[in-house]
Design an enzyme around this catalytic site. Structure first.
Site, mmCIF file in Angstrom:
data_model
loop_
_atom_site.group_PDB
_atom_site.id
_atom_site.type_symbol
_atom_site.label_atom_id
_atom_site.label_comp_id
_atom_site.label_asym_id
_atom_site.label_seq_id
_atom_site.Cartn_x
_atom_site.Cartn_y
_atom_site.Cartn_z
ATOM 1 N N SER A 134 -10.227 59.706 24.025
ATOM 2 C CA SER A 134 -11.018 59.007 25.035
ATOM 3 C C SER A 134 -11.827 57.874 24.427
ATOM 4 O O SER A 134 -12.601 58.093 23.479
ATOM 5 C CB SER A 134 -11.974 59.985 25.718
ATOM 6 O OG SER A 134 -12.904 59.246 26.494
ATOM 7 N N HIS A 141 -7.127 57.596 26.842
ATOM 8 C CA HIS A 141 -7.871 58.099 28.006
ATOM 9 C C HIS A 141 -9.054 57.168 28.265
ATOM 10 O O HIS A 141 -9.874 56.929 27.374
ATOM 11 C CB HIS A 141 -8.341 59.516 27.684
ATOM 12 C CG HIS A 141 -8.970 60.259 28.809
ATOM 13 N ND1 HIS A 141 -8.254 60.917 29.792
ATOM 14 C CD2 HIS A 141 -10.282 60.470 29.111
ATOM 15 C CE1 HIS A 141 -9.085 61.509 30.636
ATOM 16 N NE2 HIS A 141 -10.323 61.243 30.254
ATOM 17 N N ASP A 196 -12.322 56.702 30.423
ATOM 18 C CA ASP A 196 -13.303 57.376 31.270
ATOM 19 C C ASP A 196 -14.141 56.343 32.011
ATOM 20 O O ASP A 196 -14.930 55.617 31.409
ATOM 21 C CB ASP A 196 -14.213 58.259 30.408
ATOM 22 C CG ASP A 196 -13.540 59.559 30.008
ATOM 23 O OD1 ASP A 196 -12.988 60.238 30.898
ATOM 24 O OD2 ASP A 196 -13.566 59.885 28.810
ATOM 25 N N MET A 231 -17.014 55.582 34.730
ATOM 26 C CA MET A 231 -18.182 56.256 35.322
ATOM 27 C C MET A 231 -19.032 55.260 36.092
ATOM 28 O O MET A 231 -19.204 54.117 35.644
ATOM 29 C CB MET A 231 -19.022 56.892 34.213
ATOM 30 C CG MET A 231 -18.238 57.846 33.340
ATOM 31 S SD MET A 231 -19.292 58.613 32.093
ATOM 32 C CE MET A 231 -18.107 59.639 31.234
ATOM 33 N N HIS A 276 -9.340 57.994 34.043
ATOM 34 C CA HIS A 276 -10.076 59.112 34.653
ATOM 35 C C HIS A 276 -11.272 58.525 35.393
ATOM 36 O O HIS A 276 -12.260 58.127 34.776
ATOM 37 C CB HIS A 276 -10.515 60.067 33.535
ATOM 38 C CG HIS A 276 -11.318 61.236 33.996
ATOM 39 N ND1 HIS A 276 -11.970 62.083 33.117
ATOM 40 C CD2 HIS A 276 -11.592 61.726 35.240
ATOM 41 C CE1 HIS A 276 -12.593 63.025 33.793
ATOM 42 N NE2 HIS A 276 -12.392 62.835 35.084
ATOM 43 N N MET A 295 -14.446 58.778 37.358
ATOM 44 C CA MET A 295 -15.564 59.654 37.725
ATOM 45 C C MET A 295 -16.522 58.818 38.568
ATOM 46 O O MET A 295 -17.622 58.433 38.124
ATOM 47 C CB MET A 295 -16.236 60.191 36.450
ATOM 48 C CG MET A 295 -15.407 61.265 35.771
ATOM 49 S SD MET A 295 -15.877 61.542 34.056
ATOM 50 C CE MET A 295 -14.991 60.211 33.274
ATOM 51 N N MET A 307 -11.461 69.758 34.121
ATOM 52 C CA MET A 307 -12.665 69.459 33.330
ATOM 53 C C MET A 307 -13.216 70.761 32.752
ATOM 54 O O MET A 307 -13.461 71.721 33.491
ATOM 55 C CB MET A 307 -13.746 68.811 34.201
ATOM 56 C CG MET A 307 -13.481 67.376 34.637
ATOM 57 S SD MET A 307 -13.204 66.214 33.310
ATOM 58 C CE MET A 307 -14.647 66.445 32.273
ATOM 59 N N ASP A 350 -9.902 68.419 29.635
ATOM 60 C CA ASP A 350 -10.838 67.376 29.194
ATOM 61 C C ASP A 350 -12.236 67.949 29.001
ATOM 62 O O ASP A 350 -12.866 68.398 29.962
ATOM 63 C CB ASP A 350 -10.852 66.286 30.278
ATOM 64 C CG ASP A 350 -11.636 65.063 29.885
ATOM 65 O OD1 ASP A 350 -12.169 65.013 28.766
ATOM 66 O OD2 ASP A 350 -11.695 64.132 30.723
HETATM 67 C C1 DX5 Z 1 -16.461 63.539 29.976
HETATM 68 C C2 DX5 Z 1 -15.176 62.755 29.820
HETATM 69 C C3 DX5 Z 1 -14.367 63.193 28.654
HETATM 70 C C4 DX5 Z 1 -15.081 63.050 27.340
HETATM 71 C C5 DX5 Z 1 -14.561 64.065 26.378
HETATM 72 O O1 DX5 Z 1 -17.081 63.180 31.137
HETATM 73 O O2 DX5 Z 1 -14.368 62.863 30.965
HETATM 74 O O3 DX5 Z 1 -13.122 62.515 28.612
HETATM 75 O O4 DX5 Z 1 -14.935 61.798 26.781
HETATM 76 O O5 DX5 Z 1 -15.331 63.989 25.215
HETATM 77 P P1 DX5 Z 1 -15.433 65.199 24.197
HETATM 78 O O6 DX5 Z 1 -14.044 65.438 23.659
HETATM 79 O O7 DX5 Z 1 -16.386 64.711 23.166
HETATM 80 O O8 DX5 Z 1 -15.943 66.371 24.981
HETATM 81 ZN ZN ZN Z 2 -12.178 62.109 30.845
#
Ligand code: DX5
Ligand code: ZN
Length: 219
Positions: free
Chosen positions: A9, A34, A36, A38, A67, A69, A138, A176
């Site tokens: 990620s 990946h 992320d 947000m 992903h 969020m 998750m 994840d």
């Molecule tokens: C969390 C993200 C994950 C995160 C995972 O909200 O969706 O993808 O980056 O990070 P680690 O592997 O450090 O838990």
């Molecule tokens: Zn993620």
């Protein structure tokens, strides 16, 4: 022996060097990148938008696994599709008309994924399973990297494996949150097809060795 794909990620990368981070991912033997995304509302953090995917796309042939969020992800899903994402996953908790958005993403020629936070049971997405290419389980409360995996979430992976077999579905199971050398065996044994890794990957000195370890290969 089937090894899972590894999806580092960018959340845990140095945000001033995203291109270098993608190069590191490709050099490590990991198959996916990946991303992320947000919005500061669905989760208490902000990251980046589709321009990052568009700018990175010409530099990489890796599979871009987005992903989302965010609340109201419809417009962003379309924008990421146009930016060259390969799979676009959104949260069932953030959308009313999930089936419509899944069909929209597939209609744009992309893989469509559904995700759920730890407090949402598998039963909350069961009606969608015939229409998804990926289920993102998750195993932490989303928003930040570096958290500890919540063990009861592993049961959801096992439940999804059973439902997939019974229904003859084709979706991948991605996991994840909190995945590192100690937790990866539990996630693999539960039946995950894709392991997302943020902090463990970017903190690793030898990223190729970490990827082999997460896959469960001899190092
Ligand atoms: C969390 C993200 C994950 C995160 C995972 O909200 O969706 O993808 O980056 O990070 P680690 O592997 O450090 O838990
Ligand atoms: Zn993620």
């Amino acid at each position: 022996m089937k090894y899972p794909f590894i999806a580092p990620s960018l959340l845990s990368a140095d945000f001033s060097h995203f291109a270098a981070a993608v190069s590191d991912i490709e050099a490590s033997g990991a198959e996916w990148v990946h991303l992320d995304v947000m919005d500061g509302k669905f989760v208490p953090n902000l990251t980046f938008g589709p321009k990052l995917a568009a700018d990175l796309r010409p530099q990489s042939t890796a599979f871009f696994d987005v992903h989302l969020m965010v609340y109201e992800p419809d417009n962003l899903a379309i924008a990421f599709a146009q930016a060259g994402a390969d799979c676009i996953t959104f949260h069932t908790e953030a959308v009313v008309h999930s089936h419509r958005l899944l069909m929209c993403i597939r209609g744009l020629g992309k893989k469509a994924g559904i995700s759920m936070v730890p407090s949402t049971p598998v039963s909350g997405i069961i009606e969608l399973l015939p229409f998804v290419d990926l289920v993102l389980v998750m195993t932490v409360d989303p928003g930040f990297g570096g958290q500890e995996l919540i063990p009861p979430c592993l049961e959801k992976i096992k439940t999804l494996v059973q439902i997939r077999e019974q229904g003859q579905y084709g979706f991948l199971i991605s996991v994840d949150g909190g995945i590192h050398a100690s937790t990866a065996p539990l996630v693999r044994e539960a039946g995950a097809d894709v392991l997302v890794t943020g902090s463990a990957f970017f903190n690793a000195q030898d990223k190729a060795a970490l990827v082999r370890c997460l896959k469960g290969m001899e190092t």
